[in-house]
Structures are given as structure tokens and as C-alpha cells.
Write a protein that holds these residues in place. Sequence first.
Motif, PDB file in Angstrom:
ATOM      1  N   ALA A 154     -16.485  88.347  -8.593  1.00 42.79           N
ATOM      2  CA  ALA A 154     -15.993  89.754  -9.315  1.00 42.79           C
ATOM      3  C   ALA A 154     -16.387  89.365 -10.729  1.00 42.79           C
ATOM      4  N   PRO A 155     -17.598  89.978 -11.188  1.00 37.65           N
ATOM      5  CA  PRO A 155     -17.593  89.313 -12.062  1.00 37.65           C
ATOM      6  C   PRO A 155     -17.255  89.896 -13.131  1.00 37.65           C
ATOM      7  N   VAL A 156     -17.256  89.311 -14.563  1.00 42.05           N
ATOM      8  CA  VAL A 156     -16.544  89.704 -15.367  1.00 42.05           C
ATOM      9  C   VAL A 156     -16.366  90.844 -15.942  1.00 42.05           C
ATOM     10  N   ALA A 157     -17.573  91.852 -15.862  1.00 45.06           N
ATOM     11  CA  ALA A 157     -17.080  93.306 -15.965  1.00 45.06           C
ATOM     12  C   ALA A 157     -17.209  94.642 -15.040  1.00 45.06           C
ATOM     13  N   SER A 158     -16.222  94.114 -14.174  1.00 42.22           N
ATOM     14  CA  SER A 158     -15.811  94.630 -12.883  1.00 42.22           C
ATOM     15  C   SER A 158     -14.403  94.100 -12.837  1.00 42.22           C
ATOM     16  N   VAL A 159     -13.696  93.365 -13.558  1.00 41.77           N
ATOM     17  CA  VAL A 159     -12.504  92.380 -13.929  1.00 41.77           C
ATOM     18  C   VAL A 159     -12.205  93.086 -15.262  1.00 41.77           C
ATOM     19  N   PHE A 181     -13.147  78.889 -10.633  1.00 44.35           N
ATOM     20  CA  PHE A 181     -14.077  77.906 -11.323  1.00 44.35           C
ATOM     21  C   PHE A 181     -14.966  78.612 -10.765  1.00 44.35           C
ATOM     22  N   ASN A 182     -15.048  78.543  -9.383  1.00 46.50           N
ATOM     23  CA  ASN A 182     -16.066  78.632  -8.748  1.00 46.50           C
ATOM     24  C   ASN A 182     -16.928  80.062  -8.615  1.00 46.50           C
ATOM     25  N   ALA A 183     -15.716  81.583  -9.353  1.00 46.23           N
ATOM     26  CA  ALA A 183     -16.256  82.081  -9.110  1.00 46.23           C
ATOM     27  C   ALA A 183     -17.050  82.258 -10.681  1.00 46.23           C
ATOM     28  N   THR A 190     -17.381  82.536 -18.308  1.00 48.61           N
ATOM     29  CA  THR A 190     -16.605  81.572 -18.501  1.00 48.61           C
ATOM     30  C   THR A 190     -15.247  81.448 -18.484  1.00 48.61           C
ATOM     31  N   VAL A 191     -14.502  80.445 -17.941  1.00 46.90           N
ATOM     32  CA  VAL A 191     -12.475  80.920 -17.997  1.00 46.90           C
ATOM     33  C   VAL A 191     -12.505  81.298 -18.705  1.00 46.90           C
ATOM     34  N   ALA A 192     -12.785  81.598 -20.137  1.00 50.23           N
ATOM     35  CA  ALA A 192     -11.693  83.007 -21.239  1.00 50.23           C
ATOM     36  C   ALA A 192     -12.142  83.701 -20.536  1.00 50.23           C
ATOM     37  N   GLU A 193     -13.447  84.435 -20.559  1.00 51.31           N
ATOM     38  CA  GLU A 193     -13.920  85.695 -20.372  1.00 51.31           C
ATOM     39  C   GLU A 193     -13.439  86.233 -19.099  1.00 51.31           C
ATOM     40  N   TYR A 194     -13.284  85.457 -18.191  1.00 56.93           N
ATOM     41  CA  TYR A 194     -12.067  86.629 -17.147  1.00 56.93           C
ATOM     42  C   TYR A 194     -11.188  86.848 -17.548  1.00 56.93           C
ATOM     43  N   GLU A 254     -15.236  66.605 -15.374  1.00 58.90           N
ATOM     44  CA  GLU A 254     -16.001  66.204 -14.117  1.00 58.90           C
ATOM     45  C   GLU A 254     -16.284  67.162 -13.058  1.00 58.90           C
ATOM     46  N   GLY A 255     -15.284  67.600 -12.857  1.00 60.13           N
ATOM     47  CA  GLY A 255     -15.404  69.195 -11.232  1.00 60.13           C
ATOM     48  C   GLY A 255     -16.062  70.327 -11.613  1.00 60.13           C
ATOM     49  N   HIS A 256     -16.001  70.630 -12.587  1.00 58.19           N
ATOM     50  CA  HIS A 256     -16.787  72.653 -13.183  1.00 58.19           C
ATOM     51  C   HIS A 256     -18.824  71.718 -12.594  1.00 58.19           C
ATOM     52  N   GLU A 257     -18.768  70.836 -12.724  1.00 58.58           N
ATOM     53  CA  GLU A 257     -20.347  70.978 -13.453  1.00 58.58           C
ATOM     54  C   GLU A 257     -20.943  71.012 -11.633  1.00 58.58           C
ATOM     55  N   ARG A 258     -20.041  70.003 -10.795  1.00 60.20           N
ATOM     56  CA  ARG A 258     -20.422  70.246  -9.704  1.00 60.20           C
ATOM     57  C   ARG A 258     -20.282  71.506  -8.774  1.00 60.20           C
ATOM     58  N   LEU A 259     -20.046  72.172  -8.787  1.00 58.66           N
ATOM     59  CA  LEU A 259     -19.209  73.163  -8.067  1.00 58.66           C
ATOM     60  C   LEU A 259     -20.674  73.901  -7.451  1.00 58.66           C
TER      61      LEU A 259
END
Length: 440
Positions: A154-159, A181-183, A190-194, A254-259
Motif C-alpha cells: 500500500a502506498p503511503v498516500a493510501s495509508v 520493509f518490503n513495502a 521510509t518506515v517513518a513515513e508509514y 544489512e537487510g533492507h538494501e538487498r530486498l
Amino acid sequence: MRVSMHRIIDLRSDTVTKPTAAMRRAIAGADVGDDWYGDDPTVNLLQDRVAELTGKQAAAFLPTGTLCNQIAMHAYVRSGHFVVCEAQSHVCGMELHSAAALSGVAFRRVPARSHGQLTAEDLERSLEPDPYDVGVVDLVVVENTHQLGGGWPAPVASVAELAAVATARGVPLYLDGARLFNACAATGATVAEYATHSDALMLSLSKGMGAPIGSLLAGDADFIREVRRLKILFGAAWRQAGIMAAAGLVALDEGHERLISDHENARRLAAGVAEILPGSVDPSAVPTNIVFVDVTGTGRTPWQWAECLASVGVLVTAVPGRVRMLTHRDIGPADIDAVIAAWKRIESASVTEPEKTCPPHAGDCGGGGRRSRVAEGPISPSAAAATADRSSGISVSRSATPGGRGNYTSSGLAGGSLRAVGNTTDSASSDPRGHWRHRY
């Protein structure tokens, strides 16, 4: 069941990853205390970091995402009141019984038009006051990404639109961010934006992020204070949990960048299967790391496909009508090639030898007029070890929705508890719950 002795490619879930070398070093060297007392320094560091990441006042480290969801609902929702969520959300599906047992909450399921994505209009209708003042909604839950919606983000705007509707009705919004994190990787947010548009949220570190265990709840200080009380109440107060928190900190590093690579692998897998089974999957509808293949009309059930794929070393899960595969850190491009080849090999075998549905030595996978040995019901990935080839010791999944129940063959329980998997002798009780009924 015969099992390939080659390397097993495990696509059952993104929870199956092994800890990295960096995680193992961090676990071994973790500074620990007693988390019940709140003095484990590594747990506290992880909680502070997630609070900062989300922009919330505080966070709490818990063993599982399901427990995060259950504690959040217990904190927000009065027994007998409603949680509003999309109709195929995890909280009202796989967690339904947990919510009933732990909190006595009910769900108002709202069907989405596409990919599990609720609109503001959908939510507005679901929050209309009960004219008899009996049905009360205490919480809105939004799952992002939506697992049964194909991992759709879901895009941030939808949330934000959903949050505005909930706020106008005086109802808090909780974000089930098992794969948030996949979203973020898919949308660029960013996580904070959600998190800005939620009263509280959960983040899992043991899915795409690759940590061996652990999820966190984040929210305001009063909410987290209650979360920590409920954590003890529900028996989830760890002791030296810093060893797990240490791996979580590495996952954040190390996890987020490789998703993104997981998402690319999923789309390539979908494209390969689409060539083999035209119309079974739309690669353009695979935005993250989850691939659902519609196998209706192939002459095999999803469980038969899972059995056949397991026979050549590919583990998947099955749900009604579909086979589910998830890419993750332990899956590379060569593995995707091998999985596509496995699908092609099995489909080719059924065309050239219609009396069989699997390649030679694949075991009885049903189809071709033969009765399958595969249970015609979902079996949890946790039952994989019980469906292993006993001589090889290799785990094989013929599973469906995680945590689901399976219907056993005549040699054992019918719809019995998963704890009875592997104990399916003729002496088993005819009661559907088997001898486990004495525990309750």
C-alpha cells in the motif's frame, strides 16, 4: 516420499533464512541482561533504534509478529468489540483463533476489490455506527504488504487516506508491518513515513530482513508500557534476549538494501512459470517477494504440485487453488533458474506421460487418474520435518497456509492437531482432535 538429494531450494516462506555470519558473531558476543527486568542492554538498544526508525516514542521486542498483533489488539480492543480489516488479512485468518482465545475480539471483514487493498470509501462504510449501538469498532488494522493479496504494498498516500477516515471516526489505526520493509523497498517510502499515519505498528525482523527470530511493536509511551505488561501476562518475557536482539540489529544494518534483489528474483520466477503455465501468474502483479501460481486446470491440486516440486528439491506451500513461493536472502538467480526448470520438468512429464504427474522417482503425486497420497488440506510448514524422507533426513513440505490444519489419510488423524503430525498410526483416536483433546 522420495526426495531429491540435491540442494534443497526452500521457497515456503521468507522466514526460513539462516543467520548470516555477521549475525552469528553478534549473537556470540552479545551483551545481555534480563529482559523481564528491562535491563538487557542489547534488547534496549534494538528497541531504541526501532523507536527512532519509526518516529515513535518507544518500542518493545517480542518473539513473533503474531504475538505483536495479538498484544496490540488486546491493548486496543475491548472483548466483544470489533476489529476492522481487509477480509483476507492475517489477523482475521491465521490469527483468528488466537484473537478469540486471548482477547475475545471479533472481526468486521471488508473485502477489497484488488490485491487486498482497502480504499477510504471501503473503510468509511465499515465504520458506519451501528444504529442499535451494539457493534462497536475499536481498531482498524492494515496489513502492508498484504500477503494473500500477492505481497502488494500500500502506498503511503493510501495509508494516509485510511488513517484520516479512522481518525475522523475516533478509531485508532494499527499497521501490521510483517513485511513493511518490503513495502518500503517497493514504493521508495521510509518506515517513518508509514508510521506517521498509524497509532502503532509492528515490524518483523525475521522475514525479508533475515534475522532468526523477533518482531517489534512501536507506538507512544503509554501504549508500549501496556505492551510490556501484556508481554509478561502472555508469558513472553524473555530473559537474556539480547542474543536475538543482536541479530536483529545486524538485520537492520544489512537487510533492507538487498530486498530489491528478492523482488527482482520473484518477478523473474513468475515470468518463468508464466511461460510454462500460461495464465497461471501475471509477473506484472508481483511487486515484492511473493509469487502465487494459480494451478486450477492443470490436472493437479496445489498439494500435488507441492509434492512433485519437493521430489526434485523445491519446497513450496499450497493454498486452495494456488501454489505460493517466496524469495528471500538465501535464494539467488541460479536458484530461480533451478526452480523454473523444476516446474518445466514436472509439467513436461505430465504431458509426455499423462499417467504420471511427476518425473521418475518423484513418488506418487496424484493426477493421471491415480489417487494422491497428499493430504487434501493445508498442513503447516512446521510439519515439514514430519513429512521428511526418514532415510535421508531431508525435510519436505507438502504444506499450505502457515499454521493451518491438515486432513490426514486413513492411517491417522482427520483434521487433527499439527502436534500429532508423524504420529498417525492406526491406533490414533477417531476423535478429530485425537488424544490431544485431553490437554484442553
